[in-house]
Motif scaffolding. Sequence first.
Motif, PDB file in Angstrom:
ATOM      1  N   VAL A  90      30.055  48.257  37.413  1.00  0.00           N
ATOM      2  CA  VAL A  90      30.898  47.525  38.365  1.00  0.00           C
ATOM      3  C   VAL A  90      31.691  46.439  37.653  1.00  0.00           C
ATOM      4  CG1 VAL A  90      29.452  48.044  40.362  1.00  0.00           C
ATOM      5  CG2 VAL A  90      29.046  45.924  39.086  1.00  0.00           C
ATOM      6  N   ASP A  91      31.133  45.874  36.587  1.00  0.00           N
ATOM      7  CA  ASP A  91      31.903  44.903  35.806  1.00  0.00           C
ATOM      8  C   ASP A  91      33.157  45.559  35.237  1.00  0.00           C
ATOM      9  OD1 ASP A  91      29.875  43.112  36.326  1.00  0.00           O
ATOM     10  OD2 ASP A  91      29.161  42.971  34.252  1.00  0.00           O
ATOM     11  N   LYS A  92      33.000  46.766  34.728  1.00  0.00           N
ATOM     12  CA  LYS A  92      34.160  47.484  34.149  1.00  0.00           C
ATOM     13  C   LYS A  92      35.135  47.902  35.232  1.00  0.00           C
ATOM     14  CE  LYS A  92      35.928  49.077  30.227  1.00  0.00           C
ATOM     15  NZ  LYS A  92      37.294  49.444  30.574  1.00  0.00           N
ATOM     16  N   PHE A  93      34.639  48.240  36.413  1.00  0.00           N
ATOM     17  CA  PHE A  93      35.545  48.517  37.528  1.00  0.00           C
ATOM     18  C   PHE A  93      36.461  47.314  37.757  1.00  0.00           C
ATOM     19  CE2 PHE A  93      32.821  51.816  40.059  1.00  0.00           C
ATOM     20  CZ  PHE A  93      33.244  52.806  39.212  1.00  0.00           C
ATOM     21  N   ALA A  94      35.884  46.133  37.815  1.00  0.00           N
ATOM     22  CA  ALA A  94      36.678  44.929  38.073  1.00  0.00           C
ATOM     23  C   ALA A  94      37.722  44.722  36.983  1.00  0.00           C
ATOM     24  CB  ALA A  94      35.767  43.707  38.177  1.00  0.00           C
ATOM     25  N   LYS A  95      37.314  44.906  35.736  1.00  0.00           N
ATOM     26  CA  LYS A  95      38.248  44.719  34.615  1.00  0.00           C
ATOM     27  C   LYS A  95      39.423  45.684  34.693  1.00  0.00           C
ATOM     28  CE  LYS A  95      34.437  43.381  31.530  1.00  0.00           C
ATOM     29  NZ  LYS A  95      33.654  43.800  30.342  1.00  0.00           N
ATOM     30  N   TYR A 142      33.618  52.281  43.825  1.00  0.00           N
ATOM     31  CA  TYR A 142      34.912  52.876  43.483  1.00  0.00           C
ATOM     32  C   TYR A 142      35.563  53.476  44.720  1.00  0.00           C
ATOM     33  CZ  TYR A 142      38.357  55.599  40.834  1.00  0.00           C
ATOM     34  OH  TYR A 142      39.528  56.127  40.338  1.00  0.00           O
ATOM     35  N   VAL A 143      34.776  54.201  45.505  1.00  0.00           N
ATOM     36  CA  VAL A 143      35.316  54.865  46.694  1.00  0.00           C
ATOM     37  C   VAL A 143      35.843  53.837  47.695  1.00  0.00           C
ATOM     38  CG1 VAL A 143      34.747  56.329  48.676  1.00  0.00           C
ATOM     39  CG2 VAL A 143      33.858  56.905  46.406  1.00  0.00           C
ATOM     40  N   ALA A 144      35.062  52.800  47.963  1.00  0.00           N
ATOM     41  CA  ALA A 144      35.512  51.776  48.906  1.00  0.00           C
ATOM     42  C   ALA A 144      36.780  51.096  48.401  1.00  0.00           C
ATOM     43  CB  ALA A 144      34.406  50.739  49.129  1.00  0.00           C
ATOM     44  N   ARG A 202      48.744  41.156  48.469  1.00  0.00           N
ATOM     45  CA  ARG A 202      47.735  40.102  48.412  1.00  0.00           C
ATOM     46  C   ARG A 202      46.374  40.710  48.731  1.00  0.00           C
ATOM     47  NH1 ARG A 202      47.501  34.441  48.844  1.00  0.00           N
ATOM     48  NH2 ARG A 202      45.571  33.649  49.742  1.00  0.00           N
ATOM     49  N   GLY A 203      45.360  40.235  48.038  1.00  0.00           N
ATOM     50  CA  GLY A 203      44.012  40.714  48.335  1.00  0.00           C
ATOM     51  C   GLY A 203      43.057  40.411  47.207  1.00  0.00           C
ATOM     52  N   LEU A 204      41.784  40.614  47.503  1.00  0.00           N
ATOM     53  CA  LEU A 204      40.731  40.389  46.517  1.00  0.00           C
ATOM     54  C   LEU A 204      39.649  41.445  46.683  1.00  0.00           C
ATOM     55  CD1 LEU A 204      39.210  38.693  44.363  1.00  0.00           C
ATOM     56  CD2 LEU A 204      38.243  37.370  46.266  1.00  0.00           C
ATOM     57  N   ILE A 205      39.326  42.128  45.599  1.00  0.00           N
ATOM     58  CA  ILE A 205      38.187  43.036  45.554  1.00  0.00           C
ATOM     59  C   ILE A 205      37.130  42.375  44.689  1.00  0.00           C
ATOM     60  CG2 ILE A 205      37.344  45.286  44.788  1.00  0.00           C
ATOM     61  CD1 ILE A 205      40.145  46.407  45.301  1.00  0.00           C
ATOM     62  N   ALA A 211      40.866  41.467  41.238  1.00  0.00           N
ATOM     63  CA  ALA A 211      39.553  42.119  41.214  1.00  0.00           C
ATOM     64  C   ALA A 211      38.643  41.321  40.288  1.00  0.00           C
ATOM     65  CB  ALA A 211      39.666  43.561  40.734  1.00  0.00           C
ATOM     66  N   VAL A 212      37.447  41.011  40.753  1.00  0.00           N
ATOM     67  CA  VAL A 212      36.486  40.254  39.957  1.00  0.00           C
ATOM     68  C   VAL A 212      35.091  40.828  40.154  1.00  0.00           C
ATOM     69  CG1 VAL A 212      37.818  38.106  40.087  1.00  0.00           C
ATOM     70  CG2 VAL A 212      36.014  38.554  41.779  1.00  0.00           C
ATOM     71  N   SER A 213      34.210  40.537  39.208  1.00  0.00           N
ATOM     72  CA  SER A 213      32.799  40.860  39.355  1.00  0.00           C
ATOM     73  C   SER A 213      32.022  39.562  39.193  1.00  0.00           C
ATOM     74  CB  SER A 213      32.360  41.880  38.300  1.00  0.00           C
ATOM     75  OG  SER A 213      31.037  42.329  38.549  1.00  0.00           O
ATOM     76  N   ILE A 214      31.084  39.323  40.109  1.00  0.00           N
ATOM     77  CA  ILE A 214      30.361  38.053  40.124  1.00  0.00           C
ATOM     78  C   ILE A 214      28.887  38.278  39.840  1.00  0.00           C
ATOM     79  CG2 ILE A 214      29.756  36.027  41.500  1.00  0.00           C
ATOM     80  CD1 ILE A 214      32.289  36.486  43.126  1.00  0.00           C
ATOM     81  N   TRP A 215      28.399  37.617  38.796  1.00  0.00           N
ATOM     82  CA  TRP A 215      26.980  37.671  38.486  1.00  0.00           C
ATOM     83  C   TRP A 215      26.243  36.653  39.343  1.00  0.00           C
ATOM     84  CZ3 TRP A 215      25.975  38.080  32.482  1.00  0.00           C
ATOM     85  CH2 TRP A 215      26.529  39.273  31.999  1.00  0.00           C
ATOM     86  N   MET A 216      25.362  37.133  40.175  1.00  0.00           N
ATOM     87  CA  MET A 216      24.536  36.270  40.996  1.00  0.00           C
ATOM     88  C   MET A 216      23.227  35.976  40.267  1.00  0.00           C
ATOM     89  SD  MET A 216      25.116  38.114  44.713  1.00  0.00           S
ATOM     90  CE  MET A 216      24.402  39.670  44.129  1.00  0.00           C
ATOM     91  N   GLY A 217      22.619  34.853  40.597  1.00  0.00           N
ATOM     92  CA  GLY A 217      21.295  34.565  40.074  1.00  0.00           C
ATOM     93  C   GLY A 217      20.241  35.161  40.983  1.00  0.00           C
ATOM     94  N   MET A 218      18.993  34.760  40.795  1.00  0.00           N
ATOM     95  CA  MET A 218      17.945  35.172  41.728  1.00  0.00           C
ATOM     96  C   MET A 218      18.301  34.644  43.105  1.00  0.00           C
ATOM     97  SD  MET A 218      13.844  34.458  41.528  1.00  0.00           S
ATOM     98  CE  MET A 218      13.697  35.438  40.042  1.00  0.00           C
ATOM     99  N   LEU A 219      18.066  35.465  44.128  1.00  0.00           N
ATOM    100  CA  LEU A 219      18.490  35.114  45.481  1.00  0.00           C
ATOM    101  C   LEU A 219      17.304  34.842  46.394  1.00  0.00           C
ATOM    102  CD1 LEU A 219      21.313  37.765  46.036  1.00  0.00           C
ATOM    103  CD2 LEU A 219      21.571  35.392  45.287  1.00  0.00           C
ATOM    104  N   LYS A 220      17.494  33.936  47.310  1.00  0.00           N
ATOM    105  CA  LYS A 220      16.475  33.631  48.315  1.00  0.00           C
ATOM    106  C   LYS A 220      16.610  34.623  49.468  1.00  0.00           C
ATOM    107  CE  LYS A 220      16.172  28.703  47.180  1.00  0.00           C
ATOM    108  NZ  LYS A 220      16.377  27.310  47.628  1.00  0.00           N
TER     109      LYS A 220
END
Length: 290
Positions: free
Chosen positions: A176-181, A134-136, A149-152, A194-203
């Motif tokens: 963070v999902d609700k922040f994006a909404k 939120y602060v950032a 123009r921009g993307l968070i 503004a979007v929130s992205i669900w990542m899978g398991m990461l390498k």
Amino acid sequence: MSQDKPLKGVVAVVTGASRGAGKGIALALGAEGATVYVTGRSQKEGDAPLPGTVQATADGVTKAGGKGIAVIVDHADDAQVKRLFEQVKKEQGRLDILVNNATVIHDTLIEKGGFWEKPLEQVDILDVGLRSGYVASWYAAPLMVAQKRGLIAFTSSFGASCYMHGPAYGAQKVGVDKFAKDMAVDLRKHEVAAVSIWMGMLKTDRTRRVMDADAAKYAGFWDMAENPEFTGHLISRIYRDPKRMEKSGQVIIGAELALEYGMKDIDGAQPPSHRPMLGGPTQAHPAVVE
């Protein structure tokens, strides 16, 4: 913008990018030509249990074809965050992409047991991980609003849907999902998404360490995991999408978005969506109460 460097001239901030998801996202944006401000607390190897430093990631961004700028920031300290965005404004005069990824991950996160049996410090993820995003965003938004123009983007996970690693972790992901909404509602008239992205398991090194400790339990998991750069290329694609604002306010499963865009991981794999096993996101109701 040249075809091979579609983000040339674009300025991004990726928080929590010494290692893991943040590092991969920063490297991906750099590979597409962006100037990337890399933030984190690790100034030298040994500052954290896992390898990686802010400067090493910034150097990797430059080597990949962008321009990496390392900034030591403790995202628990609002004053340091303020100075970061003042630096971006002074040096670049603009900000196009903010990736809110900085998150406190306690070493006991994946241990079994009730939340009361684990260290109270696990709840710090609601400080660096939720509040920090939120602060950032609060400091980034005026720069984006001014240029129309921009993307968070927030990095999130299926832990917002199912039980995963306990209540503190789950609350942070839902948050963070609700922040994006909700940020999307405020930013829409300014053409900032503004979007929130669900990542899978990461390498990542963290994942590798966990899997090596119990190889039988995690057999086959590494093969279905995503490279950290995968999410960075998805964020680039969202930013460059002429219909970007149609995505604003959504909680997106990265693997599903990749299919929509016809994208694969950097190793040529098509990461699977874990929706059938772990559930999917709940999108915002269209009602707006002011």
